[in-house]
Design a protein around this motif. Structure first.
Motif, PDB file in Angstrom:
ATOM      1  N   MET A  80       0.841  -1.173   0.000  1.00 32.73           N
ATOM      2  CA  MET A  80       0.000   0.000   0.000  1.00 32.73           C
ATOM      3  C   MET A  80       0.890   1.241   0.000  1.00 32.73           C
ATOM      4  O   MET A  80       1.873   1.299   0.723  1.00 32.73           O
ATOM      5  N   ALA A  81       0.521   2.211  -0.773  1.00 35.97           N
ATOM      6  CA  ALA A  81       1.282   3.458  -0.854  1.00 35.97           C
ATOM      7  C   ALA A  81       1.241   4.205   0.481  1.00 35.97           C
ATOM      8  O   ALA A  81       0.221   4.194   1.176  1.00 35.97           O
ATOM      9  N   LYS A  82       2.343   4.847   0.824  1.00 33.21           N
ATOM     10  CA  LYS A  82       2.415   5.541   2.108  1.00 33.21           C
ATOM     11  C   LYS A  82       1.455   6.721   2.199  1.00 33.21           C
ATOM     12  O   LYS A  82       1.136   7.189   3.286  1.00 33.21           O
ATOM     13  N   ASN A  83       0.960   7.207   1.053  1.00 33.73           N
ATOM     14  CA  ASN A  83       0.026   8.332   1.077  1.00 33.73           C
ATOM     15  C   ASN A  83      -1.434   7.897   0.955  1.00 33.73           C
ATOM     16  O   ASN A  83      -2.327   8.730   0.872  1.00 33.73           O
ATOM     17  N   TYR A  84      -1.696   6.580   0.968  1.00 31.30           N
ATOM     18  CA  TYR A  84      -3.061   6.050   0.925  1.00 31.30           C
ATOM     19  C   TYR A  84      -3.805   6.423   2.206  1.00 31.30           C
ATOM     20  O   TYR A  84      -3.259   6.327   3.303  1.00 31.30           O
ATOM     21  N   ILE A  85      -5.063   6.832   2.073  1.00 35.17           N
ATOM     22  CA  ILE A  85      -5.862   7.216   3.240  1.00 35.17           C
ATOM     23  C   ILE A  85      -6.983   6.214   3.505  1.00 35.17           C
ATOM     24  O   ILE A  85      -7.103   5.697   4.603  1.00 35.17           O
ATOM     25  N   GLN A  86      -7.839   5.965   2.507  1.00 34.38           N
ATOM     26  CA  GLN A  86      -8.965   5.066   2.713  1.00 34.38           C
ATOM     27  C   GLN A  86      -9.596   4.692   1.376  1.00 34.38           C
ATOM     28  O   GLN A  86      -9.307   5.300   0.352  1.00 34.38           O
ATOM     29  N   VAL A  87     -10.501   3.698   1.392  1.00 35.96           N
ATOM     30  CA  VAL A  87     -11.200   3.265   0.177  1.00 35.96           C
ATOM     31  C   VAL A  87     -12.119   4.371  -0.337  1.00 35.96           C
ATOM     32  O   VAL A  87     -12.210   4.605  -1.532  1.00 35.96           O
ATOM     33  N   GLY A  88     -12.825   5.039   0.555  1.00 37.48           N
ATOM     34  CA  GLY A  88     -13.699   6.145   0.159  1.00 37.48           C
ATOM     35  C   GLY A  88     -15.158   5.765  -0.008  1.00 37.48           C
ATOM     36  O   GLY A  88     -15.970   6.590  -0.415  1.00 37.48           O
ATOM     37  N   ASP A  89     -15.518   4.523   0.322  1.00 42.41           N
ATOM     38  CA  ASP A  89     -16.925   4.117   0.237  1.00 42.41           C
ATOM     39  C   ASP A  89     -17.759   4.817   1.304  1.00 42.41           C
ATOM     40  O   ASP A  89     -18.944   5.056   1.125  1.00 42.41           O
ATOM     41  N   HIS A  90     -17.142   5.120   2.440  1.00 39.54           N
ATOM     42  CA  HIS A  90     -17.760   5.860   3.537  1.00 39.54           C
ATOM     43  C   HIS A  90     -16.849   7.050   3.778  1.00 39.54           C
ATOM     44  O   HIS A  90     -15.670   6.882   4.076  1.00 39.54           O
ATOM     45  N   LEU A  91     -17.401   8.230   3.639  1.00 36.13           N
ATOM     46  CA  LEU A  91     -16.586   9.440   3.691  1.00 36.13           C
ATOM     47  C   LEU A  91     -17.173  10.405   4.707  1.00 36.13           C
ATOM     48  O   LEU A  91     -18.389  10.637   4.718  1.00 36.13           O
ATOM     49  N   THR A  92     -16.333  10.965   5.574  1.00 34.37           N
ATOM     50  CA  THR A  92     -16.794  11.947   6.546  1.00 34.37           C
ATOM     51  C   THR A  92     -16.479  13.336   6.018  1.00 34.37           C
ATOM     52  O   THR A  92     -15.336  13.645   5.678  1.00 34.37           O
ATOM     53  N   ILE A  93     -17.539  14.135   5.958  1.00 35.39           N
ATOM     54  CA  ILE A  93     -17.463  15.503   5.443  1.00 35.39           C
ATOM     55  C   ILE A  93     -18.211  16.423   6.405  1.00 35.39           C
ATOM     56  O   ILE A  93     -19.016  15.948   7.203  1.00 35.39           O
ATOM     57  N   PRO A  94     -17.997  17.737   6.334  1.00 33.89           N
ATOM     58  CA  PRO A  94     -18.840  18.644   7.119  1.00 33.89           C
ATOM     59  C   PRO A  94     -20.242  18.667   6.511  1.00 33.89           C
ATOM     60  O   PRO A  94     -20.393  18.782   5.289  1.00 33.89           O
ATOM     61  N   ALA A  95     -21.256  18.541   7.344  1.00 32.27           N
ATOM     62  CA  ALA A  95     -22.637  18.591   6.844  1.00 32.27           C
ATOM     63  C   ALA A  95     -22.924  19.977   6.279  1.00 32.27           C
ATOM     64  O   ALA A  95     -22.769  20.980   6.971  1.00 32.27           O
ATOM     65  N   ALA A  96     -23.330  20.030   5.022  1.00 35.34           N
ATOM     66  CA  ALA A  96     -23.655  21.302   4.372  1.00 35.34           C
ATOM     67  C   ALA A  96     -25.005  21.834   4.843  1.00 35.34           C
ATOM     68  O   ALA A  96     -25.286  23.024   4.746  1.00 35.34           O
ATOM     69  N   ALA A  97     -25.843  20.944   5.352  1.00 36.21           N
ATOM     70  CA  ALA A  97     -27.158  21.276   5.907  1.00 36.21           C
ATOM     71  C   ALA A  97     -27.481  20.200   6.929  1.00 36.21           C
ATOM     72  O   ALA A  97     -26.814  19.168   6.986  1.00 36.21           O
ATOM     73  N   ASP A  98     -28.496  20.435   7.747  1.00 37.96           N
ATOM     74  CA  ASP A  98     -28.915  19.404   8.689  1.00 37.96           C
ATOM     75  C   ASP A  98     -29.239  18.138   7.911  1.00 37.96           C
ATOM     76  O   ASP A  98     -29.873  18.194   6.845  1.00 37.96           O
ATOM     77  N   ALA A  99     -28.802  16.985   8.415  1.00 35.14           N
ATOM     78  CA  ALA A  99     -29.023  15.712   7.735  1.00 35.14           C
ATOM     79  C   ALA A  99     -29.505  14.677   8.739  1.00 35.14           C
ATOM     80  O   ALA A  99     -29.027  14.639   9.868  1.00 35.14           O
ATOM     81  N   ALA A 100     -30.450  13.857   8.295  1.00 29.99           N
ATOM     82  CA  ALA A 100     -30.960  12.761   9.125  1.00 29.99           C
ATOM     83  C   ALA A 100     -30.397  11.449   8.598  1.00 29.99           C
ATOM     84  O   ALA A 100     -30.160  11.301   7.391  1.00 29.99           O
ATOM     85  N   SER A 101     -30.210  10.505   9.480  1.00 28.69           N
ATOM     86  CA  SER A 101     -29.732   9.184   9.084  1.00 28.69           C
ATOM     87  C   SER A 101     -30.620   8.618   7.978  1.00 28.69           C
ATOM     88  O   SER A 101     -31.844   8.657   8.071  1.00 28.69           O
ATOM     89  N   GLY A 102     -30.006   8.146   6.898  1.00 29.09           N
ATOM     90  CA  GLY A 102     -30.740   7.583   5.771  1.00 29.09           C
ATOM     91  C   GLY A 102     -31.125   8.584   4.701  1.00 29.09           C
ATOM     92  O   GLY A 102     -31.632   8.198   3.650  1.00 29.09           O
ATOM     93  N   ALA A 103     -30.860   9.860   4.934  1.00 36.65           N
ATOM     94  CA  ALA A 103     -31.235  10.894   3.965  1.00 36.65           C
ATOM     95  C   ALA A 103     -30.203  11.002   2.848  1.00 36.65           C
ATOM     96  O   ALA A 103     -29.003  10.909   3.095  1.00 36.65           O
ATOM     97  N   PRO A 104     -30.662  11.212   1.611  1.00 35.31           N
ATOM     98  CA  PRO A 104     -29.733  11.490   0.517  1.00 35.31           C
ATOM     99  C   PRO A 104     -29.018  12.821   0.765  1.00 35.31           C
ATOM    100  O   PRO A 104     -29.621  13.778   1.275  1.00 35.31           O
ATOM    101  N   VAL A 105     -27.739  12.877   0.408  1.00 31.06           N
ATOM    102  CA  VAL A 105     -26.927  14.078   0.615  1.00 31.06           C
ATOM    103  C   VAL A 105     -26.134  14.352  -0.659  1.00 31.06           C
ATOM    104  O   VAL A 105     -25.455  13.464  -1.171  1.00 31.06           O
ATOM    105  N   LEU A 106     -26.221  15.580  -1.154  1.00 34.87           N
ATOM    106  CA  LEU A 106     -25.425  16.007  -2.304  1.00 34.87           C
ATOM    107  C   LEU A 106     -24.660  17.252  -1.911  1.00 34.87           C
ATOM    108  O   LEU A 106     -25.246  18.257  -1.508  1.00 34.87           O
TER     109      LEU A 106
END
Length: 111
Positions: A1-27
């Motif tokens: 694995m490359a030393k600069n590898y972080i993660q697969v990216g299937d689950h990504l943590t980002i700042p919520a752009a708006a209030d979000a509920a579990s299961g809600a679509p987010v763009l």
């Protein structure tokens, strides 16, 4: 694995752009996923970018397996209408026109 590898990216943590509920679509920009937990605006929000989900569906559209589907941010639903919407995946299970929800396969691609 490359030393600069972080993660697969299937689950990504980002700042919520708006209030979000579990299961809600987010763009956020071109990044689409499903909220894995509740989060207020600005809080860390983990979104699932891949998988099969039950999501709100545009009524009046019958869905066929394999049809491309798009996020309609104006109406907050998944639709088969491409114009003005963001491609997010494909239909994983046929749905009748009157259904309020549909089964969608998200592939995690950025478009």
């Amino acid at each position: 694995m490359a030393k600069n590898y972080i993660q697969v990216g299937d689950h990504l943590t980002i700042p919520a752009a708006a209030d979000a509920a579990s299961g809600a679509p987010v763009l956020v920009g071109a990044l689409f996923g499903v909220a894995e937990h509740d989060a207020a605006t600005g809080e860390p929000l983990t979104i699932a970018r891949k998988g099969v989900f039950t999501l709100p569906k545009a009524t009046g559209q019958a869905w066929a397996v394999g049809a491309k589907v798009y996020w309609d941010a104006t109406n907050g639903v998944i639709t088969t209408t491409a114009s003005g919407n963001t491609l997010v995946g494909v239909v994983a299970e046929a749905a009748i026109a009157g259904a309020a929800e549909g089964i969608v396969l998200l592939d995690g691609a950025i478009r």
